[in-house]
Enzyme design. Sequence first.
Site, PDB file in Angstrom:
ATOM      1  N   CYS A   1      -6.107  -2.777   2.376  1.00 49.17           N
ATOM      2  CA  CYS A   1      -5.932  -2.707   3.792  1.00 49.17           C
ATOM      3  C   CYS A   1      -7.433  -2.790   4.218  1.00 49.17           C
ATOM      4  O   CYS A   1      -8.105  -3.916   3.878  1.00 49.17           O
ATOM      5  CB  CYS A   1      -5.422  -1.169   4.330  1.00 49.17           C
ATOM      6  SG  CYS A   1      -4.793  -1.052   5.766  1.00 49.17           S
TER       7      CYS A   1
ATOM      8  N   GLU B   1       1.031  -1.031   0.093  1.00 48.47           N
ATOM      9  CA  GLU B   1      -0.179  -0.105   0.023  1.00 48.47           C
ATOM     10  C   GLU B   1       0.816   1.417   0.009  1.00 48.47           C
ATOM     11  O   GLU B   1       1.930   1.411   0.870  1.00 48.47           O
ATOM     12  CB  GLU B   1      -1.005   0.023   1.055  1.00 48.47           C
ATOM     13  CG  GLU B   1      -1.691   1.176   1.411  1.00 48.47           C
ATOM     14  CD  GLU B   1      -2.715   1.212   2.565  1.00 48.47           C
ATOM     15  OE1 GLU B   1      -3.482   1.984   2.705  1.00 48.47           O
ATOM     16  OE2 GLU B   1      -2.568   0.463   3.368  1.00 48.47           O
TER      17      GLU B   1
ATOM     18  N   LYS C   1      -9.208   3.477  -3.326  1.00 48.52           N
ATOM     19  CA  LYS C   1      -9.826   3.126  -1.963  1.00 48.52           C
ATOM     20  C   LYS C   1     -11.156   3.566  -1.930  1.00 48.52           C
ATOM     21  O   LYS C   1     -11.304   4.788  -2.060  1.00 48.52           O
ATOM     22  CB  LYS C   1      -8.900   3.525  -0.673  1.00 48.52           C
ATOM     23  CG  LYS C   1      -8.693   2.556   0.231  1.00 48.52           C
ATOM     24  CD  LYS C   1      -7.527   3.239   1.211  1.00 48.52           C
ATOM     25  CE  LYS C   1      -7.013   2.112   2.249  1.00 48.52           C
ATOM     26  NZ  LYS C   1      -6.362   2.591   3.304  1.00 48.52           N
TER      27      LYS C   1
END
Length: 312
Positions: A166, A43, A132
Amino acid sequence: MKIKTCLIQDSPVFFDKDKTLDKVEQLTKKYAQQGCELIVFPESFIPGYPRGFSFGATIGSRTDEGRKLYSEFYKNSIDIESDDIKKLEKLSRSEQVYLVIGVTEKQQVNGSLYCSMLYISPSNGLLGVHRKIKPTGTERIVWGEADGESLVTFHTEIGKLGGLICWENLMPLARMAMYKKGVEIYIAPTADSRKEWTATMQHIALEGRCFVLGCNQFFTKSMYPEKYRSLVADQPENMCPGGSVIVSPMGKIIAGPLFGEAGALVAELNLEEIGLSKLDFDVIGHYARNDIFDFNVAKQPEMVKENPTPKR
């Protein structure tokens, strides 16, 4: 079909995009020479996950110093319309390897930053970008949130690729959006280095009946440039011990978890195991109960089918 994969557990040259791109090139060449066909980076590997930073923001106020830090973060982030992407496409093509890279992405139109995952093919270049859909906690200070158009998947020569970043992986409906597309290699770059994260990766593999590639950085406080260390004075030296892991469709750990050091996990994935695993459970097939549940994802694109490599 068997695919040799590699997860890079390393550190960027923090907040230095050009030097980190050079490091990506070095690591890619190293593991491509070992026969890896898919290489995954963590990430926000470019230009670094800003662990411990507040950007001078509290409820009701922001500081000039925090704004300057954000500006530096922005300047060193990736613009997918720039030569940075051309460099990564050239690297993918020259090494004949698929690259999935966690980046902070800047958009020239709106001036915002996004925590993104780039999918790059050796034959087709940039296949697409996952952004995201929900940054976690105070990540929302610096990263915007994307909508359903970001829930991308790709049918490539090495299998069907997709994934989440994540703590998106803790969102059941976001996971289902990936499963519904039949993702075979589920990619999960993260900044979560807790031992509990391994269980999350195993659960996703069991639930989705897919291979799961959880990739994290290894990062210590001393790796920050001197000018940033005062910002993280209260943080432990071992800020992110890693925990990268590769899991089979039956939830078995194939490689890792790797903690406490930089390195790489290399493993061969046999995609035939996916079909074998679905005898007793298939979340989008015989276990789905479509007569009870109705699932819809607004704006999610159809799976992108990669153009086949021209025969020579």
